[in-house]
Each structure stands twice: as structure tokens, then as C-alpha cells.
Design an enzyme around this catalytic site. Structure first.
Site, PDB file in Angstrom:
ATOM      1  N   LYS A  32       0.874  -1.267  -0.044  1.00 47.15           N
ATOM      2  CA  LYS A  32      -0.102   0.236  -0.028  1.00 47.15           C
ATOM      3  C   LYS A  32       0.885   1.245   0.000  1.00 47.15           C
ATOM      4  O   LYS A  32       1.471   1.433   0.882  1.00 47.15           O
ATOM      5  CB  LYS A  32      -0.893   0.027   1.183  1.00 47.15           C
ATOM      6  N   ASP A  59      -3.534   4.375  -1.741  1.00 49.00           N
ATOM      7  CA  ASP A  59      -4.478   4.941  -0.300  1.00 49.00           C
ATOM      8  C   ASP A  59      -4.278   6.299  -0.223  1.00 49.00           C
ATOM      9  O   ASP A  59      -3.676   6.826   0.553  1.00 49.00           O
ATOM     10  CB  ASP A  59      -3.826   3.975   0.780  1.00 49.00           C
ATOM     11  N   LYS A  61      -7.185   8.161  -0.091  1.00 47.81           N
ATOM     12  CA  LYS A  61      -8.572   8.534   0.540  1.00 47.81           C
ATOM     13  C   LYS A  61      -9.209   9.916   0.101  1.00 47.81           C
ATOM     14  O   LYS A  61      -9.092  10.789   0.824  1.00 47.81           O
ATOM     15  CB  LYS A  61      -8.098   8.839   2.109  1.00 47.81           C
ATOM     16  N   ASP A  64     -13.806  15.261  -1.867  1.00 49.76           N
ATOM     17  CA  ASP A  64     -13.826  16.750  -2.219  1.00 49.76           C
ATOM     18  C   ASP A  64     -15.358  16.403  -3.127  1.00 49.76           C
ATOM     19  O   ASP A  64     -16.016  15.731  -2.869  1.00 49.76           O
ATOM     20  CB  ASP A  64     -12.892  17.033  -3.165  1.00 49.76           C
ATOM     21  N   THR A 119      -9.787   3.727  11.545  1.00 51.21           N
ATOM     22  CA  THR A 119      -9.555   2.704  12.801  1.00 51.21           C
ATOM     23  C   THR A 119      -8.883   3.587  13.894  1.00 51.21           C
ATOM     24  O   THR A 119      -9.153   2.902  14.698  1.00 51.21           O
ATOM     25  CB  THR A 119      -8.697   1.516  12.163  1.00 51.21           C
ATOM     26  N   ARG A 210       3.131  -0.791  10.767  1.00 53.56           N
ATOM     27  CA  ARG A 210       4.161  -0.840  11.551  1.00 53.56           C
ATOM     28  C   ARG A 210       4.446  -2.105  12.300  1.00 53.56           C
ATOM     29  O   ARG A 210       5.896  -2.512  12.552  1.00 53.56           O
ATOM     30  CB  ARG A 210       3.870   0.233  12.725  1.00 53.56           C
TER      31      ARG A 210
END
Ligand code: C5P
Length: 231
Positions: A32, A59, A61, A64, A119, A210
């Protein structure tokens, strides 16, 4: 449906990203590319990673007005990515515009997903700061239904809500879930989390950052993730 583990390449430069990917000698993980890397390096980094044979989830996101998102998606359609996304909060009209913009002349397009609620957002913050009076579960279900109504094939949601999304939108509706942590790992800023093993039941793809990128041995962490998720 092919389930897979997607590594979030949250690095600030192409150099660091490619050095990280160089460690994977046997497999080409699905990766990603997020805002940090894309804003730093632009579309070139997408092409470079694609050339190395990785599947890519871009990604960014988007959120608009429908016309702007449609035009931005048209630009992204020229990049050979496998998956991309926007915020469901932008409304059904925005999602429809995005789908139209992303569709190439030959009818092909990347998988377009809608982010339900991040999340990192807790129900308390959603209700108190955003004044969304519904529960997190109701909100996520409604956003998923909106995405489906707009013609999208799935959503990005917490693994805790993936089963609910399937219930609301059907088994074939894709659930891509970040917020994955090993049972013995650090939570960081994520709030609504689950282990790879538990995510297996209702997630089609898990996105892991991570726990893999910051591990001492990222390849071993990736392999552990794949083993726990795919069984
Ligand atoms: O490091 P970590 O595993 O928390 O990374 C999760 C990745 O998934 C990050 O790149 C983050 O931007 C992304 N993401 C998320 N929650 C969403 C959508 C995307 O954490 N709802």
C-alpha cells in the site's frame, strides 16, 4: 476470493521504500502506497514499485466535491494500480463520480474502496466531535451500504466491523481492514484493532504497517502475518 496481506509502505522516500522492499527476496508482497510516500515522490514511485512486480493499493483517501474527485480519479486511472480509495463520507454522488472517473475507456479499473470510519477514530470522538449520533456500528454499516449503492465493490473498515459489513452488504462485498496488531504487539495510535488470526473470519485483505515495517525482521513479521491470516 483471494485473501491477502497488504504491507503499508509508510516511508518518507522512494529510497527508503525500495531498500525496505529489497529485503523481500522470495515473495513480492501486495503493498500500500499512502499519502506520505505519494506526496513525497509522486506517481514515479508507483511506477517503480509496479515495475518490480508488486500489486499496489494506492491509499489517497479522496474526499472533495464529486466533480473534483471524478477528475482526480481519471488522472489516477492512468497509473496501473490494483486498488485505490476515497472517503464514504463524501456521499454517494461523490463515489459515483469517482467510479466513473476511474473507469478507463476499455471498461477496466482498479478496485475502488470506500473508507467507512478511520480505525483511529473512537465512537466517543465520532459522536462528540463529529456529532454523529449513531453508534460506530450503525455508521459503518450505513457508509458501507452507501458505497454499495454507488456501485463500489467494498470498503476499508476496522476488522471489528468487517462481519457487520458482510451482513449488511453480502459475503462478496470486499472488506479491507487496517488496524491489525499481533497479540503481543504495540497498539500505537490505532484504536479499533484485531490480530491477523482473528481478522481471518471476515476480512478479505488486511493492511499491516508498523507491525511489519518497524519490526526488527520485517520479512519474518510479514511471514508471521501471512501464516496467522491465511492459516
Ligand atoms: O502502522 P499501521 O498498521 O497502523 O498502518 C495502518 C495503515 O492503514 C496506515 O497506512 C493508515 O493510513 C491506513 N489506514 C488506517 N485506517 C483506515 C484506513 C487506512 O489505519 N481506516
Amino acid at each position: 476470493m483471494a485473501k491477502d496481506v497488504i504491507i503499508a509502505l509508510d516511508f518518507e522516500s522512494k529510497e527508503k521504500t525500495l531498500a525496505f522492499l529489497d529485503r523481500f527476496t522470495d515473495v513480492k508482497p501486495f503493498v500500500k502506497i499512502g499519502m506520505e510516500l505519494f506526496y513525497a515522490e509522486g506517481p514515479d514511485v508507483v511506477r517503480a514499485i509496479k515495475e518490480r512486480g508488486h500489486k499496489i493499493f494506492l491509499d489517497l483517501k479522496l474526499h472533495d466535491i464529486p466533480n473534483t474527485v471524478k477528475k482526480a480519479m481519471k488522472v489516477l486511472s492512468s497509473l496501473d494500480v490494483d486498488m485505490t480509495n476515497l472517503h464514504a463520507a463524501g456521499t454517494i454522488a461523490m463515489m459515483e463520480g469517482a467510479l466513473e472517473g476511474l473507469t478507463r475507456e476499455d471498461g477496466s479499473r482498479a478496485i475502488l474502496l470506500a473508507v467507512t470510519q478511520l480505525t483511529s477514530t473512537s465512537e466517543e470522538r465520532m459522536q462528540q466531535e463529529l456529532l454523529i449520533n449513531a453508534t460506530m456500528e450503525e455508521t459503518v454499516k450505513q457508509y458501507a451500504r452507501n458505497a454499495k449503492a454507488a456501485g463500489l465493490p467494498g470498503v476499508v473498515c476496522s476488522p471489528l466491523e468487517a462481519a457487520l459489513v458482510k451482513e449488511a452488504c453480502g459475503e462478496d462485498f470486499l472488506t479491507v481492514t487496517p488496524g491489525i496488531r499481533f497479540a503481543d504487539g504495540d497498539k500505537g495510535d490505532q484504536v479499533r484493532i484485531m490480530t491477523p488470526e482473528k481478522a481471518r473470519a471476515a476480512s478479505d485483505y488486511i493492511v499491516v504497517g508498523r507491525p511489519i515495517t518497524a519490526a526488527e525482521d520485517p520479512v519474518a513479521a510479514y511471514n508471521r502475518c501471512v501464516k496467522e491470516f491465511l492459516g
